[in-house]
Structures are given as C-alpha cells and as structure tokens.
Design a protein around this motif. Structure first.
Motif, PDB file in Angstrom:
ATOM      1  N   PRO A  14      43.538 -33.804 -37.538  1.00  0.00           N
ATOM      2  CA  PRO A  14      44.900 -33.255 -37.542  1.00  0.00           C
ATOM      3  C   PRO A  14      45.157 -32.238 -36.420  1.00  0.00           C
ATOM      4  N   ASP A  15      44.094 -31.525 -36.006  1.00  0.00           N
ATOM      5  CA  ASP A  15      44.266 -30.543 -34.937  1.00  0.00           C
ATOM      6  C   ASP A  15      44.161 -31.158 -33.548  1.00  0.00           C
ATOM      7  N   GLY A  16      43.999 -32.490 -33.503  1.00  0.00           N
ATOM      8  CA  GLY A  16      43.925 -33.172 -32.216  1.00  0.00           C
ATOM      9  C   GLY A  16      42.511 -33.385 -31.707  1.00  0.00           C
ATOM     10  N   SER A  17      41.524 -32.752 -32.340  1.00  0.00           N
ATOM     11  CA  SER A  17      40.139 -32.926 -31.915  1.00  0.00           C
ATOM     12  C   SER A  17      39.638 -34.307 -32.328  1.00  0.00           C
ATOM     13  N   GLN A  18      38.567 -34.744 -31.689  1.00  0.00           N
ATOM     14  CA  GLN A  18      38.017 -36.068 -31.962  1.00  0.00           C
ATOM     15  C   GLN A  18      36.611 -35.946 -32.518  1.00  0.00           C
ATOM     16  N   HIS A  19      36.366 -36.575 -33.649  1.00  0.00           N
ATOM     17  CA  HIS A  19      35.058 -36.526 -34.284  1.00  0.00           C
ATOM     18  C   HIS A  19      34.381 -37.887 -34.202  1.00  0.00           C
ATOM     19  N   THR A  20      33.068 -37.849 -34.074  1.00  0.00           N
ATOM     20  CA  THR A  20      32.267 -39.068 -34.015  1.00  0.00           C
ATOM     21  C   THR A  20      31.963 -39.536 -35.434  1.00  0.00           C
ATOM     22  N   VAL A  21      32.144 -40.821 -35.659  1.00  0.00           N
ATOM     23  CA  VAL A  21      31.926 -41.407 -36.982  1.00  0.00           C
ATOM     24  C   VAL A  21      30.807 -42.443 -36.886  1.00  0.00           C
ATOM     25  N   LEU A  22      29.752 -42.233 -37.659  1.00  0.00           N
ATOM     26  CA  LEU A  22      28.607 -43.131 -37.685  1.00  0.00           C
ATOM     27  C   LEU A  22      28.561 -43.844 -39.032  1.00  0.00           C
ATOM     28  N   ASN A  23      28.755 -45.146 -39.012  1.00  0.00           N
ATOM     29  CA  ASN A  23      28.759 -45.947 -40.237  1.00  0.00           C
ATOM     30  C   ASN A  23      29.647 -45.335 -41.328  1.00  0.00           C
ATOM     31  N   GLY A  24      30.825 -44.941 -40.900  1.00  0.00           N
ATOM     32  CA  GLY A  24      31.823 -44.413 -41.834  1.00  0.00           C
ATOM     33  C   GLY A  24      31.706 -42.942 -42.170  1.00  0.00           C
ATOM     34  N   LYS A  25      30.699 -42.256 -41.633  1.00  0.00           N
ATOM     35  CA  LYS A  25      30.494 -40.834 -41.934  1.00  0.00           C
ATOM     36  C   LYS A  25      30.767 -39.978 -40.701  1.00  0.00           C
ATOM     37  N   ASP A  26      31.500 -38.900 -40.893  1.00  0.00           N
ATOM     38  CA  ASP A  26      31.754 -37.944 -39.813  1.00  0.00           C
ATOM     39  C   ASP A  26      30.459 -37.190 -39.520  1.00  0.00           C
ATOM     40  N   VAL A  27      29.924 -37.379 -38.316  1.00  0.00           N
ATOM     41  CA  VAL A  27      28.637 -36.756 -37.965  1.00  0.00           C
ATOM     42  C   VAL A  27      28.786 -35.824 -36.757  1.00  0.00           C
ATOM     43  N   GLU A  28      29.996 -35.365 -36.491  1.00  0.00           N
ATOM     44  CA  GLU A  28      30.242 -34.553 -35.294  1.00  0.00           C
ATOM     45  C   GLU A  28      29.343 -33.332 -35.221  1.00  0.00           C
ATOM     46  N   SER A  29      29.140 -32.656 -36.337  1.00  0.00           N
ATOM     47  CA  SER A  29      28.276 -31.466 -36.334  1.00  0.00           C
ATOM     48  C   SER A  29      26.814 -31.837 -36.172  1.00  0.00           C
ATOM     49  N   GLU A  30      26.385 -32.862 -36.906  1.00  0.00           N
ATOM     50  CA  GLU A  30      24.971 -33.249 -36.882  1.00  0.00           C
ATOM     51  C   GLU A  30      24.501 -33.687 -35.498  1.00  0.00           C
ATOM     52  N   ILE A  31      25.357 -34.396 -34.749  1.00  0.00           N
ATOM     53  CA  ILE A  31      24.904 -34.920 -33.459  1.00  0.00           C
ATOM     54  C   ILE A  31      24.826 -33.846 -32.385  1.00  0.00           C
ATOM     55  N   ARG A  32      25.325 -32.646 -32.673  1.00  0.00           N
ATOM     56  CA  ARG A  32      25.311 -31.569 -31.673  1.00  0.00           C
ATOM     57  C   ARG A  32      24.135 -30.615 -31.864  1.00  0.00           C
ATOM     58  N   ASN A  33      23.305 -30.833 -32.886  1.00  0.00           N
ATOM     59  CA  ASN A  33      22.220 -29.879 -33.119  1.00  0.00           C
ATOM     60  C   ASN A  33      21.092 -30.058 -32.107  1.00  0.00           C
ATOM     61  N   ILE A  34      20.203 -29.069 -32.055  1.00  0.00           N
ATOM     62  CA  ILE A  34      19.155 -29.049 -31.032  1.00  0.00           C
ATOM     63  C   ILE A  34      18.155 -30.188 -31.214  1.00  0.00           C
ATOM     64  N   GLU A  35      17.943 -30.640 -32.465  1.00  0.00           N
ATOM     65  CA  GLU A  35      16.991 -31.735 -32.689  1.00  0.00           C
ATOM     66  C   GLU A  35      17.482 -33.016 -32.024  1.00  0.00           C
ATOM     67  N   VAL A  36      18.753 -33.323 -32.207  1.00  0.00           N
ATOM     68  CA  VAL A  36      19.317 -34.508 -31.565  1.00  0.00           C
ATOM     69  C   VAL A  36      19.295 -34.331 -30.047  1.00  0.00           C
ATOM     70  N   SER A  37      19.652 -33.130 -29.579  1.00  0.00           N
ATOM     71  CA  SER A  37      19.657 -32.860 -28.138  1.00  0.00           C
ATOM     72  C   SER A  37      18.275 -33.055 -27.521  1.00  0.00           C
ATOM     73  N   SER A  38      17.254 -32.749 -28.284  1.00  0.00           N
ATOM     74  CA  SER A  38      15.886 -32.845 -27.771  1.00  0.00           C
ATOM     75  C   SER A  38      15.394 -34.285 -27.637  1.00  0.00           C
ATOM     76  N   HIS A  39      16.035 -35.217 -28.347  1.00  0.00           N
ATOM     77  CA  HIS A  39      15.556 -36.599 -28.348  1.00  0.00           C
ATOM     78  C   HIS A  39      16.522 -37.601 -27.722  1.00  0.00           C
ATOM     79  N   VAL A  40      17.760 -37.169 -27.464  1.00  0.00           N
ATOM     80  CA  VAL A  40      18.767 -38.133 -27.023  1.00  0.00           C
ATOM     81  C   VAL A  40      18.446 -38.774 -25.677  1.00  0.00           C
TER      82      VAL A  40
END
Length: 234
Positions: free
Chosen positions: A81-107
């Motif tokens: 609603p605020d115009g931002s775009q969130h990433t959806v993985l298999n129907g789940k909003d994972v925008e916060s999870e994909i930005r954490n350091i663990e994901v960053s370390s392996h991407v």
C-alpha cells in the motif's frame, strides 16, 4: 513521463550495497515503470536453499539438489500500500528474511551456479518483454538485457557501501557488526567479479555513476537528466 513517449528497458548494474536498488526503484516510480530487483530473486533462492538444508555449514551449496527443486521455487513481487515492493517466495512475503546477513553471506555462491543463473535470467527476460521496466543486478546490461536502451553502472568504495548497509540494517533493528558487513561486501565483490558464469562487469555502452559523495536528491536529478536525454534521442 509525457504521453506517447516510447517505453524502454533500463538496466542498472553494480557492486553490492552501491545503492542501485534504491535509485532504480525510485526512478521506476517517477517514470511509471515496473521495477524488478533481480538480486532479490537470487536471495529468495538462497533462502529456499538454506531452509531446505541445501547449504552446508562450510558454505558449500548442494547444486544438484537445488537445481532439481527449481521447478518448485516460485518468485514474484507484490506492491505494498505504501508503494514499496516485497519479494514473495512460494506465496510467502520474505522481504525481511532475504535481507539478513546469513542470506547475504551465501547468495554469491548460489548465484554463481550456472543452472540457477540460466533459470532466473529466463524469468527476468520474461519480465522485460513489454518494455517499461527497470531492473538492477550484476549482469543485467551484459546478459539479461544486452540490448537495453539505457545502462547504468553504479559504484562506490567498499568501505562506503559497507557503511550504508550497516546503517540500513541497524535502522531495521538488526544487531550487526560493521567489520562483518565490510568483510561480506569485499567477499561478494570478489565472488561476483570472478565467477565463471556471467561475472559482474561494466557493459561497454553503460554510463558510469560513482555515487560516493552524492545525496539521494543529486542521484535522482542526475538520473532524470540521463533518462530524458536518452528518450529524446530515440
């Protein structure tokens, strides 16, 4: 954008935490274009791999297992609603999870796998078939959209980019270390630039943008000028 102006593909490439996603997203909003964060797609696959035990404690990715599950991985984007775009993985909003350091370390390790890149590049190219799209990543102007009408290559020193990332994560309430983030940024720079499959490099016809000492407003003004000039030349 004036009515009747032709729509184009705008490709942003650059090193991690260079601010390209922020500026690309804002530019898309000003132009009325669709914005696609290609890096979020690789992060979503990385998150899936982590959640399904496909990345070992030593960081080794089970490429065979991950490749086999690609048909089960559905990635989309949802506008909030605020115009931002969130990433959806298999129907789940994972925008916060994909930005954490663990994901960053392996991407970067996941993104280096040929099968993963081929699959996601195909999906990314499908997004751009109707033009009017802005996409950012590492190989957008060289591999995904080599014929993009406008290509921007964004860069800044690793220390500057690490500080931006540190402040961004702290603002979100995450407990992070600047030194850890700097090490991660430098590692990703190396992996992204030296991987065999679609390494990060500046396209020959890209326009350079070093935003080390630029404010957001200055970046936006620079981009608006470059886009207007390119559209006028069509």
């Amino acid at each position: 954008m004036e009515k009747g102006t032709p729509k184009i593909v705008i490709a942003f490439d650059g090193f991690s935490s260079s601010g390209k996603s922020t500026m690309a997203r804002a530019l898309a909003k000003r132009l009325g274009y669709r914005y696609i964060d290609s890096g979020a797609m690789y992060r979503a696959v990385t998150l899936y791999a982590l959640e399904h035990g496909m990345i070992g404690a030593d960081g080794t990715v089970d490429a065979e297992a991950l490749t086999k599950t690609l048909p089960e991985i559905n990635i989309d984007f949802a506008v909030q609603p605020d115009g931002s775009q969130h990433t959806v993985l298999n129907g789940k909003d994972v925008e916060s999870e994909i930005r954490n350091i663990e994901v960053s370390s392996h991407v970067s390790a996941v993104a280096a796998l040929p099968a993963i890149r081929h699959d996601l590049v195909t999906k990314q190219q499908a997004f751009g078939k109707s033009k009017g799209i802005i996409m950012d990543g590492r190989d957008i102007g060289t591999t995904v959209f080599p014929d993009a009408e406008l290509k921007i290559f964004v860069n800044a020193p690793a220390a500057t980019r690490a500080l931006r990332r540190y402040e961004e994560l702290k603002a979100k309430g995450q407990q992070v270390s600047y030194d850890e983030i700097l090490a991660n940024v430098e590692q990703r720079d190396h992996l992204d630039s030296t991987r065999a499959e679609s390494p990060l490099r500046r396209a020959d016809d890209a326009i350079d943008l070093d935003n080390s000492d630029m404010t957001i407003a200055q970046q936006d003004a620079w981009l608006d000028k470059v886009v207007a000039e390119r559209l006028k030349a069509l």
